[in-house]
Design a protein around this motif. Sequence first.
Motif, PDB file in Angstrom:
ATOM      1  N   THR A  41      33.492 -61.383  20.819  1.00 40.85           N
ATOM      2  CA  THR A  41      33.877 -60.242  19.980  1.00 40.85           C
ATOM      3  C   THR A  41      32.621 -59.593  19.415  1.00 40.85           C
ATOM      4  O   THR A  41      31.611 -60.261  19.190  1.00 40.85           O
ATOM      5  CB  THR A  41      34.805 -60.651  18.806  1.00 40.85           C
ATOM      6  N   MET A  43      31.331 -56.415  16.524  1.00 40.95           N
ATOM      7  CA  MET A  43      31.747 -55.510  15.452  1.00 40.95           C
ATOM      8  C   MET A  43      30.830 -54.287  15.386  1.00 40.95           C
ATOM      9  O   MET A  43      29.646 -54.369  15.737  1.00 40.95           O
ATOM     10  CB  MET A  43      31.725 -56.214  14.098  1.00 40.95           C
ATOM     11  N   MET A 119      38.086 -54.100   8.974  1.00 37.10           N
ATOM     12  CA  MET A 119      37.847 -54.433   7.568  1.00 37.10           C
ATOM     13  C   MET A 119      37.521 -53.120   6.872  1.00 37.10           C
ATOM     14  O   MET A 119      36.618 -52.390   7.296  1.00 37.10           O
ATOM     15  CB  MET A 119      36.698 -55.430   7.428  1.00 37.10           C
ATOM     16  N   VAL A 126      34.820 -51.367   9.325  1.00 39.18           N
ATOM     17  CA  VAL A 126      34.236 -52.320  10.267  1.00 39.18           C
ATOM     18  C   VAL A 126      35.301 -52.596  11.327  1.00 39.18           C
ATOM     19  O   VAL A 126      36.388 -53.077  11.013  1.00 39.18           O
ATOM     20  CB  VAL A 126      33.833 -53.634   9.564  1.00 39.18           C
ATOM     21  N   LEU A 128      36.416 -54.694  14.546  1.00 39.47           N
ATOM     22  CA  LEU A 128      36.140 -55.896  15.334  1.00 39.47           C
ATOM     23  C   LEU A 128      36.786 -55.704  16.704  1.00 39.47           C
ATOM     24  O   LEU A 128      37.990 -55.410  16.786  1.00 39.47           O
ATOM     25  CB  LEU A 128      36.719 -57.138  14.652  1.00 39.47           C
TER      26      LEU A 128
END
Lengths: 210, 210
Positions: A41, A43, A119, A126, A128
């Motif tokens: 992952t 971000m 987020m 943010v 992800l």
Amino acid sequence: MDPKAFHTLSYGVYVVSSWDNGRPTGCTANCAAQITSSPATVMVSINKDNYTNKCIADCGHFSLSVLSENSDPSIIGTFGFRSGRDTDKFENVAWQVRDALPVLSDSCAYIVCRVIGTMDTPTHTVFLGEVTGAEKTSENTPMTYAYYHNVIKGKTAKNAPTYIAQETEAGKYICSVCGYEYSGNIPFEQLPDDWRCPVCGQPKSVFRKK
Amino acid sequence: MDPKAFHTLSYGVYVVSSWDNGRPTGCTANCAAQITSSPATVMVSINKDNYTNKCIADCGHFSLSVLSENSDPSIIGTFGFRSGRDTDKFENVAWQVRDALPVLSDSCAYIVCRVIGTMDTPTHTVFLGEVTGAEKTSENTPMTYAYYHNVIKGKTAKNAPTYIAQETEAGKYICSVCGYEYSGNIPFEQLPDDWRCPVCGQPKSVFRKK
């Protein structure tokens, strides 16, 4: 609190892209990081005022094009100091579709992601992303944000988290679009009329004397 | 998907610290970034298996010490390849309390934060912190992750998001604790008995021949 402390954090220079109803759009970003390795992952942090933020939220996918020290620095200006709302940022750059997302050709790697989490912060989202495709496309050295500042002498867009109002040496010529400070050997006045800002590509006429 | 693409992302090298019931603890991290400038917020990503993750969650505060190219590289091993569960990582390093959090003296800046948000991922927690204190403490160049790999020849801890099983040249001596590959001019066998791994500080006896 000393804002200079924030300048000691290290970043790269990226273009984060997505689709805007079938049209590619994107913006310059310095905040991207791998978060987990398995599953992979990544971000990215994007200002809510950036049109790309809305496009990633709508599309649910984004790509990260990693700029290298050999990448044309005007990419940073094209994607960092204009809005995709009213500009086709991809008009004059080479790009291709990789794993269903637009990526820039003049980069050293790309990473394509599907958004799996967000987020919220006061000014940025943010995102992800779970990586759906990634490739290293050249051996060129990835551009760091420090290289952009110290070697290319580029400035920070007002929407970037790292933005701090900056001082410029009096008498220098500054690009009014991207803030690039001319420091070449040829006196600014003697540059040819078709000379353009090496960062954002704007003509000589947009430069202002400090 | 080519994992080499992930190596083109740029990072710094940090020690993220918190309190464990009055005792300082912390871990090495490469993923830290400023997310918003006003209010100033900073994020760090910490593996859930790291004891520091639990301590930050319990304490609600963390500090970021920014390592520089002049920082003692053994800090990276001390904080990156051992667990704070059963080790006092601060025992042999200089540290001080700044804005109520422990920070390392051998760094070029510190940033102290109060946790205001988290993002859960499969293996890591992303902590978003509002900055309560920050200071640049030296003019030394911040260490990048690329510098750590290319100049210090350091390796990646298994808990790091950037970890990929790595190949080592046959015949080389490798630190079994931190993975540091000895590449000095003196043959490994002729190093003095009190020589220690420059990254994690372990004795010569923990090195294994590949």
